[in-house]
Structure formats: C-alpha cells, structure tokens
Design a protein around this motif. Structure first.
Motif: not given
Length: 213
Positions: A186-213
């Motif tokens: 989440e800290a990396k996403i807040r700092k990321e400026k490139q939309p594509k990289k930001k989108f990829e990290m958001v997708q990764e974050l969602q996968k991790i959150k699913k594991q947490e459930l």
C-alpha cells in the motif's frame, strides 16, 4: 495464585541473580534483570505429582512464576533467559503496583527434548489479579498448557476448536506476514506515479488480501 489448588503451591523465592550469574549474558541483559525486576517467586508447580492430571506428551510440568517489576515494562529477552534456564513450561504473572499481566511463551522442544525454545510470547493487558482470563482447564498437562496459551492470546489465535495449537500459531504467523506485505505494498502504491505499474500493484494487493481471508 489465579485460583490454583493448594496442592500446587510452591511459594519459593528465586534470587534473580540465578538467571544472569555464572553464564554468558550480555551486560544489557544483566542490567535489565537488575533494574526491571524486584523479586521473582516460584508460586505454583502444575504436575502429575501435584494435581490429578495425566502426563502430557510435550509438557512435563508447568511452573507459575510471579515476577514483581520495578517498572511497567519488561524486556522480552529477560523472559527468554528465564525460559532458557528452566527446562519446563512457564506461566509468568508480572506484577506492577498491584496490577498483573499474564505472559506465556509458545514453547517447543528443541534438540533431543532436553531443552526448549520459545517461538513467541503472548500476554494479557494489565488487570486486577482476579480479572486475569487464566483458568486451569484440561485433563492432561498438554491440554492445560494449550488452554493457558489460548486464554492469554485471546483472539490472536482464533477459536482453535479443530486446530492444534502449533497450527494456530503458524496460521497467526502467516496472517502477520500477509499484513506486513499489505502495508508495504500500500505504501508503494501511494508513491507510484506510473498508472500501469500502479494498476499491477493494486491487482497484486487484491490477491494478497484474498489470501488473508
């Protein structure tokens, strides 16, 4: 203490020097023993010889130590040192100005079952002694110890109705690891400026959150 039967009472004062003299401890640890601890009492011995309990496969005895403190904080390294010196499982009751905290380590046999290693400690908040959520439950020493850990850990280990204590501890570690990954990402996403990289990290974050459930 904590309503344990009279048959378990030991009530022996242990000189705190026992835990840092004649052994290779650091000056910092010796200082912690001297400055943070006032008195150590061995209050109870929970064993097949003191209670009508069956022997455990992992737990031979559970000692109850009352540790009276000079300040409300105690370095965890001090507890680890005491746990290293005592070849049994220990329930610590820390006392400071009339309030108590129950602390217990998840302790596993090390090499050859002649020594133990503490994986991690669990503790309650500061409470009146009568309000500590620690009660003698179980028909074996293994069960009594597991119940002490679960009572003190509370929600951190979940309900545990169909999960072994070891598995509950491992699951907690995995949850903590995922939480760290989430915070870092989440800290990396807040700092990321490139939309594509930001989108990829958001997708990764969602996968991790699913594991947490």
């Amino acid at each position: 203490m904590i309503g344990l039967p009279v048959s378990t009472e030991f009530n022996k004062r242990i000189p705190k020097q026992k835990f840092y003299e004649n052994i290779a401890v650091t000056p910092a640890m010796k200082k912690a023993f001297v400055e943070q601890i006032r008195i150590i009492y061995w209050r109870n011995k929970i064993a097949t010889t003191t209670l009508n309990l069956a022997a455990g496969e992992q737990v031979a005895e559970i000692e109850v130590f009352e540790v009276r403190l000079s300040a409300p904080e105690l370095d965890e390294s001090v507890l680890r040192q005491i746990d290293r010196e005592i070849p049994y499982h220990i329930l610590f009751l820390l006392e400071y100005e009339g309030k108590y905290r129950a602390v217990i380590g998840y302790k596993e046999a090390a090499a050859g079952k002649t020594a133990f290693k503490v994986d991690r400690y669990y503790s309650t908040d500061w409470l009146d002694e009568d309000d500590l959520p620690v009660h003698l439950e179980g028909l074996t020493l293994d069960a009594v110890y597991e119940n002490f850990v679960r009572q003190i850990a509370g929600d951190a280990l979940g309900a545990g109705e169909s999960t072994s204590l070891k598995d509950s501890v491992e699951q907690q570690k995995q949850r903590e690891q995922l939480e760290k990954q989430i915070v870092a990402l989440e800290a990396k996403i807040r700092k990321e400026k490139q939309p594509k990289k930001k989108f990829e990290m958001v997708q990764e974050l969602q996968k991790i959150k699913k594991q947490e459930l």
